[in-house]
Every structure is written in C-alpha cells, then in structure tokens.
Design a protein around this motif. Structure first.
Motif, PDB file in Angstrom:
ATOM      1  N   LYS A  95      25.284  43.151  45.256  1.00  0.00           N
ATOM      2  CA  LYS A  95      23.866  42.773  45.307  1.00  0.00           C
ATOM      3  C   LYS A  95      23.723  41.259  45.369  1.00  0.00           C
ATOM      4  N   ALA A  96      24.521  40.565  44.576  1.00  0.00           N
ATOM      5  CA  ALA A  96      24.450  39.103  44.558  1.00  0.00           C
ATOM      6  C   ALA A  96      24.940  38.495  45.862  1.00  0.00           C
ATOM      7  N   ALA A  97      25.861  39.206  46.561  1.00  0.00           N
ATOM      8  CA  ALA A  97      26.427  38.676  47.806  1.00  0.00           C
ATOM      9  C   ALA A  97      25.417  38.688  48.934  1.00  0.00           C
ATOM     10  N   GLY A  98      24.394  39.511  48.831  1.00  0.00           N
ATOM     11  CA  GLY A  98      23.292  39.485  49.791  1.00  0.00           C
ATOM     12  C   GLY A  98      23.688  39.706  51.235  1.00  0.00           C
ATOM     13  N   GLY A  99      24.355  40.793  51.542  1.00  0.00           N
ATOM     14  CA  GLY A  99      24.663  41.127  52.927  1.00  0.00           C
ATOM     15  C   GLY A  99      25.973  40.573  53.444  1.00  0.00           C
ATOM     16  N   LEU A 100      26.863  40.203  52.566  1.00  0.00           N
ATOM     17  CA  LEU A 100      28.198  39.774  52.988  1.00  0.00           C
ATOM     18  C   LEU A 100      28.842  40.901  53.792  1.00  0.00           C
ATOM     19  N   ARG A 101      29.335  40.600  54.996  1.00  0.00           N
ATOM     20  CA  ARG A 101      29.892  41.632  55.880  1.00  0.00           C
ATOM     21  C   ARG A 101      31.377  41.808  55.597  1.00  0.00           C
ATOM     22  N   LEU A 154      27.867  51.630  46.366  1.00  0.00           N
ATOM     23  CA  LEU A 154      27.667  50.586  45.364  1.00  0.00           C
ATOM     24  C   LEU A 154      27.060  49.321  45.961  1.00  0.00           C
ATOM     25  N   GLY A 155      26.826  49.330  47.270  1.00  0.00           N
ATOM     26  CA  GLY A 155      26.108  48.224  47.892  1.00  0.00           C
ATOM     27  C   GLY A 155      26.912  47.322  48.808  1.00  0.00           C
ATOM     28  N   VAL A 156      28.211  47.575  48.985  1.00  0.00           N
ATOM     29  CA  VAL A 156      29.019  46.732  49.866  1.00  0.00           C
ATOM     30  C   VAL A 156      28.633  47.023  51.314  1.00  0.00           C
ATOM     31  N   ASP A 157      28.415  45.966  52.088  1.00  0.00           N
ATOM     32  CA  ASP A 157      27.984  46.080  53.486  1.00  0.00           C
ATOM     33  C   ASP A 157      29.213  46.052  54.398  1.00  0.00           C
ATOM     34  N   PHE A 158      29.577  47.204  54.951  1.00  0.00           N
ATOM     35  CA  PHE A 158      30.777  47.300  55.777  1.00  0.00           C
ATOM     36  C   PHE A 158      30.464  47.290  57.263  1.00  0.00           C
ATOM     37  N   ASP A 206      32.802  38.670  57.253  1.00  0.00           N
ATOM     38  CA  ASP A 206      32.975  37.548  56.334  1.00  0.00           C
ATOM     39  C   ASP A 206      34.197  37.735  55.440  1.00  0.00           C
ATOM     40  N   LEU A 207      34.547  38.990  55.211  1.00  0.00           N
ATOM     41  CA  LEU A 207      35.677  39.333  54.344  1.00  0.00           C
ATOM     42  C   LEU A 207      36.428  40.499  54.970  1.00  0.00           C
ATOM     43  N   ILE A 208      37.741  40.371  55.078  1.00  0.00           N
ATOM     44  CA  ILE A 208      38.561  41.445  55.621  1.00  0.00           C
ATOM     45  C   ILE A 208      39.381  42.080  54.497  1.00  0.00           C
ATOM     46  N   LEU A 209      39.291  43.393  54.385  1.00  0.00           N
ATOM     47  CA  LEU A 209      40.168  44.147  53.493  1.00  0.00           C
ATOM     48  C   LEU A 209      41.314  44.668  54.355  1.00  0.00           C
ATOM     49  N   LEU A 210      42.519  44.187  54.089  1.00  0.00           N
ATOM     50  CA  LEU A 210      43.656  44.493  54.945  1.00  0.00           C
ATOM     51  C   LEU A 210      44.580  45.512  54.282  1.00  0.00           C
ATOM     52  N   ASP A 211      44.832  46.588  54.994  1.00  0.00           N
ATOM     53  CA  ASP A 211      45.751  47.651  54.564  1.00  0.00           C
ATOM     54  C   ASP A 211      47.043  47.029  54.037  1.00  0.00           C
ATOM     55  N   ASN A 212      47.350  47.286  52.774  1.00  0.00           N
ATOM     56  CA  ASN A 212      48.509  46.633  52.158  1.00  0.00           C
ATOM     57  C   ASN A 212      49.740  47.521  52.062  1.00  0.00           C
ATOM     58  N   ARG A 213      49.729  48.674  52.748  1.00  0.00           N
ATOM     59  CA  ARG A 213      50.899  49.545  52.692  1.00  0.00           C
ATOM     60  C   ARG A 213      52.086  48.923  53.430  1.00  0.00           C
ATOM     61  N   SER A 214      53.264  49.370  53.076  1.00  0.00           N
ATOM     62  CA  SER A 214      54.474  48.853  53.714  1.00  0.00           C
ATOM     63  C   SER A 214      54.550  49.245  55.182  1.00  0.00           C
ATOM     64  N   THR A 215      53.773  50.251  55.583  1.00  0.00           N
ATOM     65  CA  THR A 215      53.770  50.707  56.971  1.00  0.00           C
ATOM     66  C   THR A 215      52.854  49.874  57.860  1.00  0.00           C
ATOM     67  N   VAL A 260      34.576  39.933  46.631  1.00  0.00           N
ATOM     68  CA  VAL A 260      33.191  39.755  47.101  1.00  0.00           C
ATOM     69  C   VAL A 260      32.568  38.532  46.435  1.00  0.00           C
ATOM     70  N   GLU A 261      32.798  38.391  45.150  1.00  0.00           N
ATOM     71  CA  GLU A 261      32.247  37.242  44.411  1.00  0.00           C
ATOM     72  C   GLU A 261      32.818  35.919  44.929  1.00  0.00           C
ATOM     73  N   GLY A 262      34.055  35.951  45.409  1.00  0.00           N
ATOM     74  CA  GLY A 262      34.702  34.712  45.843  1.00  0.00           C
ATOM     75  C   GLY A 262      34.518  34.396  47.309  1.00  0.00           C
ATOM     76  N   ALA A 263      33.868  35.286  48.059  1.00  0.00           N
ATOM     77  CA  ALA A 263      33.684  35.069  49.493  1.00  0.00           C
ATOM     78  C   ALA A 263      32.287  34.502  49.778  1.00  0.00           C
ATOM     79  N   LYS A 264      32.186  33.878  50.923  1.00  0.00           N
ATOM     80  CA  LYS A 264      30.885  33.350  51.349  1.00  0.00           C
ATOM     81  C   LYS A 264      30.596  33.827  52.762  1.00  0.00           C
ATOM     82  N   LYS A 265      29.334  33.839  53.110  1.00  0.00           N
ATOM     83  CA  LYS A 265      28.947  34.230  54.462  1.00  0.00           C
ATOM     84  C   LYS A 265      29.398  33.150  55.433  1.00  0.00           C
ATOM     85  N   LEU A 266      29.881  33.608  56.585  1.00  0.00           N
ATOM     86  CA  LEU A 266      30.465  32.680  57.540  1.00  0.00           C
ATOM     87  C   LEU A 266      29.567  32.429  58.753  1.00  0.00           C
ATOM     88  N   GLY A 267      28.378  33.002  58.720  1.00  0.00           N
ATOM     89  CA  GLY A 267      27.420  32.773  59.787  1.00  0.00           C
ATOM     90  C   GLY A 267      27.589  33.711  60.952  1.00  0.00           C
TER      91      GLY A 267
END
Length: 347
Positions: A218-224, A252-256, A282-291, A340-347
């Motif tokens: 909610k605080a991130a306000g539309g962080l992608r 929970l409100g995360v904008d994907f 603005d933020l990438i969640l990267l698959d962390n599996r060994s594959t 999410v808290e540590g990321a910022k919108k990148l425009g």
C-alpha cells in the motif's frame, strides 16, 4: 512435463531410471515388499491399528488399515510435512535435494537429507528400485495440472503408483494459504499436532508477515513488480494469476506485470532476449532455483543488464516453488515486503 507455472530451464529430458537390469531388481524388491514389513513403521513405531482416510485434490479418497508411517514425497512436500511435525515419517524424497557440493538444496528446508533416501535428485529421475526397497506406505506430491503428479515421471508413473497409495495437493490457480491448509490437514490426519508450539508460532509469523507485506504494498503506491526466470535463450515472465504465491501477493496489494501472450497452459510468456524489455518493471523477482540462471550468470547478457530494474539494483530472489507450510512461506512474505519497501518507482 507438468507445467509448474514457470519454466524449468536446464532440466534434462524426462527419462526413467528403470533400465532392463533394474527391472529384474525391481521384481526382487517387489517380492520383498510383499513378503513382509508392509505395515512396519518408520523409526518411532509400527502399525497403530487406526483406520486412516484422506481425500486429495484429485478427489480421490485414500484409505488404509493403519496410519501410514513410511512416507516418500517430493522434496519440497517433505520439507513442508517436516515443518508440521512429521519428520519421523519421511523415509524418502524425490526432486532437487542434494546440490553438487553435497549441501542440501534450499527446497529441502529443515529436512536432514542424510536421514532420508533420495530416490531422484533431478527432474525425470525416480529410482523405482530404491523406492520399492523403502516399503512405501504413501507417496505425496504437488499437483500443478489436473492428475499430473509433480516429479513423478509419466513413463514410469504406473509402476510407481502401483507400489503405494498417492496423495496430490493442488499448488496452482489457488492462493498460497490454500495448499498450506491442505498440507496441514494431511499432516494432522497422519498424526501431526497442529497445536504444537512450533506450528502455532510459525502460523502467527506467517499472518504477521502477510500484514507487513500488505502495508508495504500500500505504501509503495503502484510499484510494478515482475516475476521472471532466465535461461540461456529465453526470458520468461510469469503469470501472477496462476502461480499460487503470486496470486496471494496480489491479494495483499502487490502490483504485478501480467504478460499478454501466454503459453497454452497460461503459466508464462516466453520472450527472446532481444525482447526482454517488453514489460516495464520497477522490481524484478528472479527465480532462484538451481535450474534457472542467476544474476551472475545473466550479467553477460546485454538485454538483462539493460533492464531498468537491473540497472537500479532492484532485483530480488524468488522462490518459484514455495514450501507450503507456515514456517516455509513466512520468510517469503517477509523478504518480499523488504524488497518492496526498498524499491522505488523507475518511471
């Protein structure tokens, strides 16, 4: 191959470990299973004389004269059952368990991998002879698509399922709490105490973490946010409407980012590296599996390095196959909230 909602880059083609020579050994193992010990329990006791029944997510009801004590499960499933207090019932696992350096794969959670038999350590591997020798009383695994048992090879499925009853829990197209509840219910039916302090504390932690992520989103306000996985030739963008964890994060409100050219099953969009910048995030969640390729591997790809989130250092690891227990999932919520808290919108 059952599609888990994300690609499986680098995995070998499915193959059975049952060779012609192994078939002879399997026959002997089957004979041994039939000649005695079928109800002998794992460490901690034998048959309890209690009729056991459980209906899985295929709608199949499994019954037994005694509560199963010799359980073989997909590694992540075994880790979840361990979290619910069934560590002494787990005699075997299949799926990525031991890394090349000998250490436990993260998917194993708190399992002691030296105390279970690994009947397969990669996609397509399932040692039927090893499995039979364990005298299994129950096989448990995820189900991403109807009737597709995760990491049970199709070509040897009938032989495997002929050795013990199986339980499948749906792990796609439902939000994260649902498979956790289902595995908790299964564990309880098998004798786990869901009121034990470690279990109740883990549940409380999960609920608190969910609220923390809700506030952060909610605080991130539309962080992608974009969930993705990288291979040598392709960049995969995952559909958050299918993956159970992403579904819950969205609730929970995360904008994907939602890809618009999905694979036939609706799990993800495959992009050539030349088109990796199709979606802005603005933020990438990267698959962390060994594959999957990790940031150090991807650094050599100009298309990866050119992504705005990568340039900004806004890339966080993503456990693409969650551990479906409160203890396993709580850290995922906490980590995402922090990202999410540590990321910022990148425009």
């Amino acid at each position: 191959m059952p599609n888990p909602g994300f690609p499986t880059p680098g995995r070998p083609t499915r193959r059975t470990l049952l060779t012609a020579a192994g078939a002879v050994g399997l026959g002997a193992a089957l004979a041994a299973c039939g000649s005695g010990g079928g109800t002998k329990g794992a460490a901690g006791g034998g048959a309890d004389g209690k009729v056991w029944s459980f209906t899985d997510d295929r709608g199949r009801t499994v019954t037994a004269k005694n509560t199963p004590r010799r359980i073989v499960a997909f590694t992540g499933t075994a880790a979840a059952l361990h979290d619910f207090g069934l560590g002494d019932r787990l005699v075997g696992v299949f799926g990525e368990t031991r890394r090349a350096d000998g250490k436990a794969d993260p998917a194993a959670g708190d399992l002691d991998i030296d105390k279970v038999t690994i009947v397969g350590n990669a996609w397509g591997e399932f040692g039927i002879e090893k499995y039979a020798a364990l005298r299994p009383e129950l096989l448990v695994t995820h189900m991403y698509d109807p009737d597709a048992l995760w990491y049970v090879p199709d070509e040897s499925k009938d032989k495997i399922l002929g050795l013990a009853p199986s339980i499948a829990v749906t792990t796609a197209r439902v939000p994260l709490p649902e498979p956790i509840k289902r595995y908790a219910a299964l564990a309880e039916s098998l004798g786990a105490d869901l009121n034990a302090k470690p279990v109740t504390e883990a549940k409380a932690r999960f609920e608190a973490a969910a609220e923390t992520l809700r506030r952060a989103a909610k605080a991130a306000g539309g962080l992608r946010v974009m969930a993705a996985s990288g291979s040598a030739d392709l960049f995969y963008v995952t559909n958050p409407a299918v993956s159970t964890d992403l579904m819950y994060f969205r609730e929970l409100g995360v904008d994907f980012v939602v890809p618009d050219a999905l694979d036939p099953q609706g799990y993800f969009e495959s992009l050539s590296w030349e088109n990796a910048g199709k979606y802005k995030a603005d933020l990438i969640l990267l698959d962390n599996r060994s594959t999957a390729l990790q940031p150090a591997d991807l650094a050599a790809k100009p298309a990866w390095s050119a992504l705005p989130a990568v340039k900004a250092g806004q890339v966080a690891p993503w456990d693409a196959v969650p551990r479906f227990s409160w203890l396993g999932a709580a850290p995922l919520l906490e980590a995402l909230a922090k990202a999410v808290e540590g990321a910022k919108k990148l425009g």
